[in-house]
Design a protein around this motif. Structure first.
Motif, PDB file in Angstrom:
ATOM      1  N   ASP A 186       0.852  -7.692  -7.645  1.00 24.64           N
ATOM      2  CA  ASP A 186       1.005  -6.266  -7.955  1.00 24.64           C
ATOM      3  C   ASP A 186       1.619  -5.466  -6.813  1.00 24.64           C
ATOM      4  O   ASP A 186       1.864  -4.268  -6.958  1.00 24.64           O
ATOM      5  CB  ASP A 186      -0.339  -5.655  -8.363  1.00 24.64           C
ATOM      6  CG  ASP A 186      -1.389  -5.782  -7.265  1.00 24.64           C
ATOM      7  OD1 ASP A 186      -1.057  -6.269  -6.164  1.00 24.64           O
ATOM      8  OD2 ASP A 186      -2.539  -5.379  -7.499  1.00 24.64           O
ATOM      9  N   PHE A 187       1.882  -6.125  -5.672  1.00 25.17           N
ATOM     10  CA  PHE A 187       2.442  -5.384  -4.531  1.00 25.17           C
ATOM     11  C   PHE A 187       3.956  -5.599  -4.390  1.00 25.17           C
ATOM     12  O   PHE A 187       4.563  -5.124  -3.435  1.00 25.17           O
ATOM     13  CB  PHE A 187       1.730  -5.773  -3.232  1.00 25.17           C
ATOM     14  CG  PHE A 187       1.679  -7.246  -2.955  1.00 25.17           C
ATOM     15  CD1 PHE A 187       2.798  -7.954  -2.527  1.00 25.17           C
ATOM     16  CD2 PHE A 187       0.479  -7.948  -3.141  1.00 25.17           C
ATOM     17  CE1 PHE A 187       2.725  -9.306  -2.269  1.00 25.17           C
ATOM     18  CE2 PHE A 187       0.412  -9.314  -2.892  1.00 25.17           C
ATOM     19  CZ  PHE A 187       1.545  -9.996  -2.462  1.00 25.17           C
ATOM     20  N   SER A 188       4.565  -6.306  -5.339  1.00 20.65           N
ATOM     21  CA  SER A 188       6.003  -6.557  -5.282  1.00 20.65           C
ATOM     22  C   SER A 188       6.669  -6.242  -6.622  1.00 20.65           C
ATOM     23  O   SER A 188       6.092  -6.479  -7.685  1.00 20.65           O
ATOM     24  CB  SER A 188       6.300  -8.024  -4.940  1.00 20.65           C
ATOM     25  OG  SER A 188       5.982  -8.308  -3.607  1.00 20.65           O
ATOM     26  N   ARG A 213       6.726  -4.750 -13.168  1.00 19.57           N
ATOM     27  CA  ARG A 213       7.178  -5.078 -11.814  1.00 19.57           C
ATOM     28  C   ARG A 213       8.241  -6.176 -11.790  1.00 19.57           C
ATOM     29  O   ARG A 213       8.638  -6.624 -10.729  1.00 19.57           O
ATOM     30  CB  ARG A 213       5.974  -5.531 -10.970  1.00 19.57           C
ATOM     31  CG  ARG A 213       4.871  -4.489 -10.808  1.00 19.57           C
ATOM     32  CD  ARG A 213       5.332  -3.324  -9.978  1.00 19.57           C
ATOM     33  NE  ARG A 213       4.245  -2.428  -9.632  1.00 19.57           N
ATOM     34  CZ  ARG A 213       4.402  -1.252  -9.034  1.00 19.57           C
ATOM     35  NH1 ARG A 213       5.616  -0.837  -8.731  1.00 19.57           N
ATOM     36  NH2 ARG A 213       3.367  -0.486  -8.747  1.00 19.57           N
ATOM     37  N   ASP A 245       2.628  -0.368   1.179  1.00 22.65           N
ATOM     38  CA  ASP A 245       1.859  -0.749  -0.005  1.00 22.65           C
ATOM     39  C   ASP A 245       2.680  -1.576  -0.990  1.00 22.65           C
ATOM     40  O   ASP A 245       2.113  -2.261  -1.844  1.00 22.65           O
ATOM     41  CB  ASP A 245       1.349   0.509  -0.726  1.00 22.65           C
ATOM     42  CG  ASP A 245       0.365   1.299   0.116  1.00 22.65           C
ATOM     43  OD1 ASP A 245      -0.389   0.666   0.876  1.00 22.65           O
ATOM     44  OD2 ASP A 245       0.377   2.546   0.025  1.00 22.65           O
ATOM     45  N   HIS A 246       4.010  -1.498  -0.858  1.00 26.44           N
ATOM     46  CA  HIS A 246       4.836  -2.143  -1.874  1.00 26.44           C
ATOM     47  C   HIS A 246       6.137  -2.641  -1.274  1.00 26.44           C
ATOM     48  O   HIS A 246       6.600  -2.147  -0.242  1.00 26.44           O
ATOM     49  CB  HIS A 246       5.126  -1.157  -3.013  1.00 26.44           C
ATOM     50  CG  HIS A 246       5.510  -1.826  -4.299  1.00 26.44           C
ATOM     51  ND1 HIS A 246       4.603  -2.428  -5.131  1.00 26.44           N
ATOM     52  CD2 HIS A 246       6.724  -2.007  -4.883  1.00 26.44           C
ATOM     53  CE1 HIS A 246       5.227  -2.933  -6.174  1.00 26.44           C
ATOM     54  NE2 HIS A 246       6.521  -2.698  -6.043  1.00 26.44           N
ATOM     55  N   LYS A 247       6.746  -3.610  -1.930  1.00 25.58           N
ATOM     56  CA  LYS A 247       8.055  -4.124  -1.523  1.00 25.58           C
ATOM     57  C   LYS A 247       8.877  -4.420  -2.773  1.00 25.58           C
ATOM     58  O   LYS A 247       8.334  -4.580  -3.874  1.00 25.58           O
ATOM     59  CB  LYS A 247       7.908  -5.395  -0.669  1.00 25.58           C
ATOM     60  CG  LYS A 247       7.427  -6.613  -1.451  1.00 25.58           C
ATOM     61  CD  LYS A 247       7.072  -7.777  -0.554  1.00 25.58           C
ATOM     62  CE  LYS A 247       8.226  -8.318   0.243  1.00 25.58           C
ATOM     63  NZ  LYS A 247       7.855  -9.541   1.007  1.00 25.58           N
ATOM     64  N   LEU A 251       3.008 -10.418   1.478  1.00 26.56           N
ATOM     65  CA  LEU A 251       2.606  -9.017   1.568  1.00 26.56           C
ATOM     66  C   LEU A 251       3.694  -8.148   2.200  1.00 26.56           C
ATOM     67  O   LEU A 251       4.446  -8.607   3.071  1.00 26.56           O
ATOM     68  CB  LEU A 251       1.331  -8.887   2.394  1.00 26.56           C
ATOM     69  CG  LEU A 251       0.032  -9.375   1.722  1.00 26.56           C
ATOM     70  CD1 LEU A 251      -1.087  -9.451   2.750  1.00 26.56           C
ATOM     71  CD2 LEU A 251      -0.344  -8.426   0.584  1.00 26.56           C
ATOM     72  N   ASN A 254      11.163  -3.465   3.624  1.00 29.05           N
ATOM     73  CA  ASN A 254      10.498  -3.793   2.362  1.00 29.05           C
ATOM     74  C   ASN A 254      11.400  -3.747   1.131  1.00 29.05           C
ATOM     75  O   ASN A 254      10.916  -3.784   0.000  1.00 29.05           O
ATOM     76  CB  ASN A 254       9.302  -2.850   2.162  1.00 29.05           C
ATOM     77  CG  ASN A 254       8.211  -3.114   3.177  1.00 29.05           C
ATOM     78  OD1 ASN A 254       7.571  -4.165   3.168  1.00 29.05           O
ATOM     79  ND2 ASN A 254       8.015  -2.157   4.084  1.00 29.05           N
TER      80      ASN A 254
END
Length: 331
Positions: free
Chosen positions: A99-101, A4, A62-64, A57, A36
């Motif tokens: 884990d979301f970026s 990531r 779910d992701h950015k 966030l 995002n």
């Protein structure tokens, strides 16, 4: 190594942009990208703000993806900036990324400063990839792959001609291949004729044509090309410079060929694309070395006369073509 965190560096911005687009395409649905996918310029934004955004966030997703351009902090290059980066915040993030970026740094130079602690840590914890300028062979392979993606084939000779005419700007080359692929249709063939007919015309291209006509003693046709260039508002001073550059290349190529150098060796010696050398060698057959030296002396005189106001720009070049037409020049 985190999947990531990325560090992309090099001068081939088109390849880096495509790499980032692929990451975005695989990671975030199109309807979620506006909020995002965030891009920062590290010349204006401190690294700690970028890290803070990466740790925030995503918005209804779910992701950015957070992108930091102009990341010169990984190089030894001095750039004008009024901010100080808190590198320790990045060091902390590398140890414990969220884990979301996805965090992407873009460095628009060919070398990182390997002595810096942060560069060593990036190589340990992140995915580091170089995008340096492509070699001639790699560029031709790249063109072939782009053509395949468009469902067509490009001949190697046509690829070399396209690079010679357009230059090594990947974005422009990509646009030209797409245009030509549309013209020849699916499973079609891009040959030299297609490239000649469809490629973006440049003043350099017209200068090559002009010199060809001069070499063939078609001075009237050379005049027509010259007047067409004037209609397109091309500066005669620029024409003189380009004529001198090409005739100089012809002379150097002829001299090196006489010494036994191959076209490839001449290209390497002069730091020029091989296709340009092929053209120069073809044109050199019509001149002897003394004639080429005389032409270069004459062009230097014209350049001086124009820049000092001794002669009108257009008249000076017209007289140059008459000079070439003189029987005493071509015995």
């Amino acid at each position: 190594m985190s999947k990531r965190i990325y560090l992309f560096y090099g001068t081939e911005s088109f390849l880096i942009e495509n790499k980032i687009k692929n990451i975005i395409h695989k990671s975030i649905p199109e309807d979620q990208r506006d909020m995002n996918v965030i891009t920062y310029d590290l010349l204006n934004t401190p690294i700690e703000e970028i890290i803070q955004d990466a740790e925030t966030l995503p918005f209804l997703a779910d992701h950015k993806i957070v992108i930091g351009k102009n990341a010169f902090l990984f190089t030894g290059q001095k750039v004008p900036q009024k901010i100080e980066h808190q590198i320790d915040r990045l060091e902390q993030y590398l140890e414990q990324p969220v884990d979301f970026s996805t965090l992407i740094f873009w460095v628009p130079v060919d070398k990182l400063d390997e002595r810096r602690k942060i560069v060593k840590q990036m190589k340990k914890f992140a995915q580091v990839e170089s995008f340096s300028s492509l070699s001639d062979a790699s560029l031709l392979d790249w063109l072939t792959e782009i053509a395949k993606k468009e469902g067509v084939e490009i001949l190697p000779e046509a690829g070399q001609l396209l690079i010679h005419l357009v230059g090594q700007d990947l974005q422009l080359l990509n646009q030209e291949i797409i245009k030509m692929a549309t013209y020849v249709g699916k499973s079609g063939l891009i040959d030299e004729k297609v490239v000649q007919e469809l490629s973006v015309r440049t003043i350099e291209q017209d200068i090559f044509a002009l010199i060809d006509q001069v070499a063939n003693l078609q001075i009237e046709v050379a005049f027509q090309i010259f007047y067409d260039l004037l209609k397109n508002k091309e500066d005669p001073i620029k024409m003189v410079a380009l004529l001198a550059r090409q005739f100089r290349l012809i002379l150097y190529s002829k001299e090196l060929q006489r010494k036994g150098y191959s076209a490839q060796q001449i290209a390497s010696q002069l730091g020029t694309h091989p296709y340009a050398i092929q053209i120069a060698l073809k044109q050199s057959v019509k001149f002897n070395e003394q004639q080429l030296q005389n032409i270069l002396i004459k062009l230097a005189e014209i350049d001086y006369e124009i820049k000092t106001g001794l002669k009108d720009k257009v008249l000076a070049l017209e007289m140059f073509f008459f000079y070439l037409k003189n029987p005493t020049f071509f015995p």
